[in-house]
Design a protein around this motif. Structure first.
Motif, short mmCIF file in Angstrom:
data_model
loop_
_atom_site.label_atom_id
_atom_site.label_comp_id
_atom_site.label_asym_id
_atom_site.label_seq_id
_atom_site.Cartn_x
_atom_site.Cartn_y
_atom_site.Cartn_z
N ALA A 114 45.99 36.77 31.05
CA ALA A 114 45.28 37.97 31.46
C ALA A 114 44.19 38.32 30.45
N LEU A 115 44.50 38.18 29.16
CA LEU A 115 43.50 38.46 28.14
C LEU A 115 42.33 37.50 28.24
N ALA A 116 42.61 36.23 28.51
CA ALA A 116 41.54 35.24 28.65
C ALA A 116 40.67 35.50 29.87
N ALA A 117 41.20 36.25 30.84
CA ALA A 117 40.46 36.51 32.08
C ALA A 117 39.53 37.71 31.97
N VAL A 118 39.57 38.43 30.85
CA VAL A 118 38.72 39.61 30.70
C VAL A 118 37.24 39.20 30.74
N ASP A 119 36.47 39.91 31.55
CA ASP A 119 35.03 39.73 31.59
C ASP A 119 34.43 40.78 30.66
N GLY A 120 33.95 40.36 29.50
CA GLY A 120 33.47 41.29 28.50
C GLY A 120 32.28 42.11 28.97
N GLU A 121 31.41 41.52 29.77
CA GLU A 121 30.24 42.25 30.25
C GLU A 121 30.63 43.34 31.25
N LEU A 122 31.61 43.05 32.09
CA LEU A 122 32.03 44.03 33.09
C LEU A 122 33.04 45.01 32.51
N GLY A 123 33.70 44.62 31.44
CA GLY A 123 34.66 45.50 30.81
C GLY A 123 35.98 45.60 31.52
N LEU A 124 36.36 44.53 32.23
CA LEU A 124 37.64 44.54 32.94
C LEU A 124 38.06 43.12 33.29
N VAL A 125 39.27 43.01 33.82
CA VAL A 125 39.71 41.76 34.44
C VAL A 125 39.30 41.84 35.90
N PRO A 126 38.40 40.98 36.37
CA PRO A 126 37.97 41.06 37.77
C PRO A 126 39.13 40.84 38.73
N TRP A 127 38.98 41.34 39.94
CA TRP A 127 39.99 41.18 40.99
C TRP A 127 40.37 39.72 41.18
N GLY A 128 39.36 38.83 41.14
CA GLY A 128 39.64 37.40 41.17
C GLY A 128 39.55 36.78 42.55
N SER A 129 39.75 35.47 42.57
CA SER A 129 39.55 34.68 43.79
C SER A 129 40.85 34.23 44.46
N ALA A 130 41.99 34.60 43.89
CA ALA A 130 43.27 34.04 44.36
C ALA A 130 43.58 34.37 45.81
N PHE A 131 43.09 35.51 46.30
CA PHE A 131 43.39 35.92 47.67
C PHE A 131 42.19 35.81 48.59
N GLY A 132 41.15 35.09 48.14
CA GLY A 132 39.96 34.93 48.95
C GLY A 132 39.03 36.12 48.80
N GLY A 133 37.83 35.99 49.39
CA GLY A 133 36.86 37.08 49.33
C GLY A 133 36.11 37.09 48.00
N PRO A 134 35.28 38.13 47.80
CA PRO A 134 34.50 38.21 46.57
C PRO A 134 35.39 38.28 45.34
N ARG A 135 34.97 37.63 44.28
CA ARG A 135 35.76 37.61 43.05
C ARG A 135 35.49 38.81 42.16
N LEU A 136 34.22 39.24 42.08
CA LEU A 136 33.84 40.29 41.14
C LEU A 136 34.04 41.66 41.78
N LEU A 137 35.31 42.01 41.91
CA LEU A 137 35.69 43.32 42.43
C LEU A 137 36.44 44.09 41.37
N ALA A 138 36.38 45.40 41.46
CA ALA A 138 37.26 46.30 40.72
C ALA A 138 38.04 47.09 41.75
N ARG A 139 39.36 46.92 41.77
CA ARG A 139 40.21 47.60 42.75
C ARG A 139 41.35 48.31 42.01
#
Length: 361
Positions: free
Chosen positions: A122-147
């Motif tokens: 989870a720490l490795a998945a942090v996007d420093g520019e966005l300041g969060l761990v993105p929603w991701g691609s595991a469930f399909g759809g856009p990856r760069l989400l904040a939910r």
């Protein structure tokens, strides 16, 4: 405040829920229950658990405490081990899956090792520019989400990665509060705007754009964010990295009493289906807030108990928490038993009865 004597109904209700867990285990085998038909009680299951697998493992851990049976403990340990594939999955729901799937496991070595691996991932998945761990691609759809449903469990999971993890957990929560709001004066601009559960990032210059789905009236979204705030307040290493007073104020606003103890799935559709899972999540969050040295602690505890009493007497049938709504917009499982609803009800009842300290998970 410390928990007082449990209501008379709490122990029998918890026993019923955990008896149901035993029946569900016999039905599901090594698969993961997702939701059950309100009439027949039969479960729809998944092979890998989806984002809800950690709640099934957590229910099994609670049952093992309740029964003290070595076979129940072995079943819980085996279920937690089956969550291992999610460590490498690209999803912010690692918090839901791998924190809740391991947090109640006590001294189980496999669960501890899995949580450590998951925290590093989870720490490795942090996007420093966005300041969060993105929603991701595991469930399909856009990856760069904040939910908002990508926030619960992350304070505990990222916090297990040490100082850097605590910093990442605080940033992840702060960014979601900035975007999604806290139910009143949202974000850092001081202007009131609607609660928005999900945002998409336009990497081509558009920045953060509000998503229409889930809708602003999604009651479970508000409950998820309240839970995440309550969790962070119990972790000084995370809370200290947020603006002073922000989390307590966010908790106050998110916990503001709605008219209903059990809300509709979409508050913009008051005549639509209820969502008992949103109520159960809220009750757990309120019980966590009640454990803090806060002037509102007694009110939080009283509200949580009122919610739980309503769930037990109007929506619990033979250990099955009914009237949960998986997805109102798509008409999926809109009055069903939901595995995460069962878990949060059980967790809250376990706190009231002393079976488990609500701050564990």
């Amino acid at each position: 405040m410390s928990p007082g004597p449990p209501p008379a109904w709490a122990g029998p209700a918890l026993a019923d829920v955990l008896d149901r867990v035993g029946a569900t285990r016999a039905e599901a085998g090594e698969r993961f229950p997702l939701y059950a038909d309100p009439g027949t009680g039969r479960w729809v299951t998944t092979g890998r658990g989806a984002w809800t697998g950690g709640f099934w493992a957590a229910l099994l851990w609670l049952r093992s405490r309740h029964t003290g049976d070595a076979a129940d403990r072995a079943a819980a340990s085996a279920c937690t081990a089956r969550l291992a594939d999610w460590v490498a999955a690209d999803t912010a729901t690692r918090g839901l899956i791998l924190w809740y799937g391991t947090a109640l496991a006590g001294e189980d070595r496999g669960a501890r090792e899995l949580r450590t691996r998951a925290a590093r991932a989870a720490l490795a998945a942090v996007d420093g520019e966005l300041g969060l761990v993105p929603w991701g691609s595991a469930f399909g759809g856009p990856r760069l989400l904040a939910r908002v449903d990508g926030v619960p469990g992350m304070a505990g999971l990222l916090g297990a990665a040490g100082r850097e993890g605590a910093e990442a957990a605080a940033a992840h929560l702060n960014r979601h509060l900035d975007l999604c709001g806290d139910g009143d004066d949202c974000g850092t601009d001081g202007h009131g705007r609607a609660f928005v559960p999900a945002w998409s990032f336009d990497a081509d210059g558009g920045g953060w754009l509000a998503c229409e789905d889930p809708p602003p009236g999604w009651s479970r979204g508000r409950a998820w964010l309240l839970l995440a705030v309550a969790d962070a307040l119990h972790r000084p290493q995370v809370a200290a990295r947020t603006p002073p007073g922000r989390l307590a104020e966010a908790a106050r606003r998110l916990a503001a009493e709605p008219a209903e103890l059990v809300p509709p799935a979409d508050t913009a559709r008051p005549d639509g289906p209820l969502d008992t899972s949103a109520a159960a999540i809220t009750a757990v969050a309120l019980l966590k807030l009640a454990r803090l040295p806060d002037p509102g602690a007694l009110a939080y505890a009283e509200r949580a108990t009122a919610i739980l009493e309503r769930l037990v007497f109007r929506h619990l049938a033979r250990g099955r928490l009914l009237d949960g709504c998986h997805d109102a917009a798509r008409g999926t499982a809109v009055r069903h038993e939901l595995v995460w609803g069962d878990f949060f009800l059980a967790q809250a009842l376990a706190e009231l009865t002393g079976l488990a300290d609500i701050r564990e998970a």
